[in-house]
Design a protein around this motif. Sequence first.
Motif, PDB file in Angstrom:
ATOM      1  N   GLY A 106      20.257 -35.396   8.484  1.00  0.00           N
ATOM      2  CA  GLY A 106      20.330 -36.546   9.384  1.00  0.00           C
ATOM      3  C   GLY A 106      21.402 -37.548   8.963  1.00  0.00           C
ATOM      4  N   VAL A 107      22.439 -37.062   8.274  1.00  0.00           N
ATOM      5  CA  VAL A 107      23.524 -37.942   7.819  1.00  0.00           C
ATOM      6  C   VAL A 107      24.776 -37.633   8.636  1.00  0.00           C
ATOM      7  N   ARG A 108      25.429 -38.668   9.130  1.00  0.00           N
ATOM      8  CA  ARG A 108      26.645 -38.472   9.927  1.00  0.00           C
ATOM      9  C   ARG A 108      27.810 -38.077   9.032  1.00  0.00           C
ATOM     10  N   LEU A 109      28.732 -37.305   9.600  1.00  0.00           N
ATOM     11  CA  LEU A 109      29.982 -36.988   8.906  1.00  0.00           C
ATOM     12  C   LEU A 109      31.129 -37.641   9.674  1.00  0.00           C
ATOM     13  N   ARG A 110      31.912 -38.427   8.953  1.00  0.00           N
ATOM     14  CA  ARG A 110      33.111 -39.041   9.542  1.00  0.00           C
ATOM     15  C   ARG A 110      34.267 -38.622   8.647  1.00  0.00           C
ATOM     16  N   PRO A 111      34.825 -37.426   8.869  1.00  0.00           N
ATOM     17  CA  PRO A 111      35.801 -36.866   7.930  1.00  0.00           C
ATOM     18  C   PRO A 111      37.050 -37.738   7.791  1.00  0.00           C
ATOM     19  N   HIS A 112      37.580 -37.761   6.571  1.00  0.00           N
ATOM     20  CA  HIS A 112      38.826 -38.501   6.350  1.00  0.00           C
ATOM     21  C   HIS A 112      39.993 -37.608   6.783  1.00  0.00           C
ATOM     22  N   ALA A 113      40.699 -38.063   7.815  1.00  0.00           N
ATOM     23  CA  ALA A 113      41.759 -37.240   8.418  1.00  0.00           C
ATOM     24  C   ALA A 113      43.074 -37.326   7.677  1.00  0.00           C
ATOM     25  N   LYS A 114      43.128 -38.120   6.595  1.00  0.00           N
ATOM     26  CA  LYS A 114      44.379 -38.180   5.805  1.00  0.00           C
ATOM     27  C   LYS A 114      44.693 -36.829   5.187  1.00  0.00           C
ATOM     28  N   THR A 115      43.682 -35.980   5.012  1.00  0.00           N
ATOM     29  CA  THR A 115      43.924 -34.677   4.389  1.00  0.00           C
ATOM     30  C   THR A 115      44.741 -33.787   5.307  1.00  0.00           C
ATOM     31  N   HIS A 116      44.366 -33.730   6.583  1.00  0.00           N
ATOM     32  CA  HIS A 116      45.068 -32.804   7.497  1.00  0.00           C
ATOM     33  C   HIS A 116      46.087 -33.499   8.389  1.00  0.00           C
ATOM     34  N   LYS A 117      45.893 -34.779   8.700  1.00  0.00           N
ATOM     35  CA  LYS A 117      46.836 -35.527   9.539  1.00  0.00           C
ATOM     36  C   LYS A 117      47.119 -34.804  10.859  1.00  0.00           C
ATOM     37  N   SER A 118      46.134 -34.080  11.353  1.00  0.00           N
ATOM     38  CA  SER A 118      46.336 -33.214  12.512  1.00  0.00           C
ATOM     39  C   SER A 118      45.345 -33.556  13.618  1.00  0.00           C
ATOM     40  N   VAL A 119      45.858 -33.864  14.797  1.00  0.00           N
ATOM     41  CA  VAL A 119      44.976 -34.165  15.930  1.00  0.00           C
ATOM     42  C   VAL A 119      44.121 -32.940  16.251  1.00  0.00           C
ATOM     43  N   ARG A 120      44.735 -31.779  16.168  1.00  0.00           N
ATOM     44  CA  ARG A 120      44.006 -30.551  16.501  1.00  0.00           C
ATOM     45  C   ARG A 120      42.833 -30.316  15.546  1.00  0.00           C
ATOM     46  N   ILE A 121      43.075 -30.491  14.252  1.00  0.00           N
ATOM     47  CA  ILE A 121      41.979 -30.271  13.299  1.00  0.00           C
ATOM     48  C   ILE A 121      40.937 -31.389  13.432  1.00  0.00           C
TER      49      ILE A 121
END
Length: 363
Positions: free
Chosen positions: A37-52
Amino acid sequence: MSGFPLPAGLDTPQLVVDRSRLEANIARLQGELGQRGVRLRPHAKTHKSVRIGRMQLDAGAAGLTVGTLGEAEVFVAGGIRDLFVAYPVWADGPKADRLRALHVNSDLRVGVDSVAGAERLGAAVRGTSRPLHVLVELDPGNHRTGVPAPEAAVAVAEACREAGLVVDGVFTHGGHSYRPGRPGGAALDEVVTLEAGAAALEAAGFEVSTISAGSTPTMTLAAEGRVNEIRAGTYVFGDRQQAVLGAMAWDTLAAVVAGTVVSAAADRIVIDAGAKALTKDRPEWLEGYGHLVAFPEAVIERLADYHGMLRVPPVSPRPRLGEVVAVVPNHICPVVDLVSTFTVVGPGGGVEYWPVDARGRSG
Ligand SMILES: Cc1ncc(COP(=O)(O)O)c(C=O)c1O
């Protein structure tokens, strides 16, 4: 590591992504956190990709985390609006103008860790049609940003309220987990620090809806107690640090730098992946600048811009001149920022090229 299939005919150096492993990494963490029941808000600095980023949202992520306004601008332009800038944005001059424009065009939240920072954020968005939401950053022992104690978090939150901002809660980054043997303790530090900060804010009359922890080494370990959001980023690809720390299994690592042996002498082998392909990132607890998947005893002991110099023990297998090798970088995030495209290999061996949309957006 059991192997990393490289497509034939690669022009090296190249950042190669295994699509099946990427998808599995996204699904695995989403599933584990979802069960708790924990949300995931991934840090997009790793992929920097809109698609991912879209793949993560489609799998159930609650939104994305970014580190800079530049990254936020790219994701908003790509149609992803629910973003948290996990950084104490200093909203002055051009940054204030950019923050205001982003606030008007998206559901942006930002980090804050000082009274003066709060005042600037408030001034930057004054006169817009709705308030800017913020999270107060606490330092769980990483000693980077974040206030040191719950009372300081309350002082910052009160300054936010005064400045017309809405405080949604608190966040930490357990970066001190990046050392063998540390992830468990660092995760506990995050949970304890966040719970104390949230309780202090509540006692001061704030409604705390977001209690957000995050790093890849602590990604499941910190999903405890009142923590209701995790912001791991590196987990999407993984890297040598994560494997050595035990945060990810070697055979889940989804990205390698492919390099070709361009020179070979008795005492030295040189590949065309140097500092501009692997970065010089090397924590003191790792030897060399990457892990050669098929030659685990080789050490990348020196780097020039375009040369990676390998030392291979005399009795160990060594790559031959012209051979293409897969290298797991020590730290994947800055490696991604060195290339314009990912070479993505699908389950059937087909290759696609995906853009690194937010490359170079470091501010
Ligand atoms: C504030 C913040 N949150 C989350 C993360 C993600 O951590 P990791 O790269 O370990 O996944 C980072 C990484 O630097 C960060 O700085």
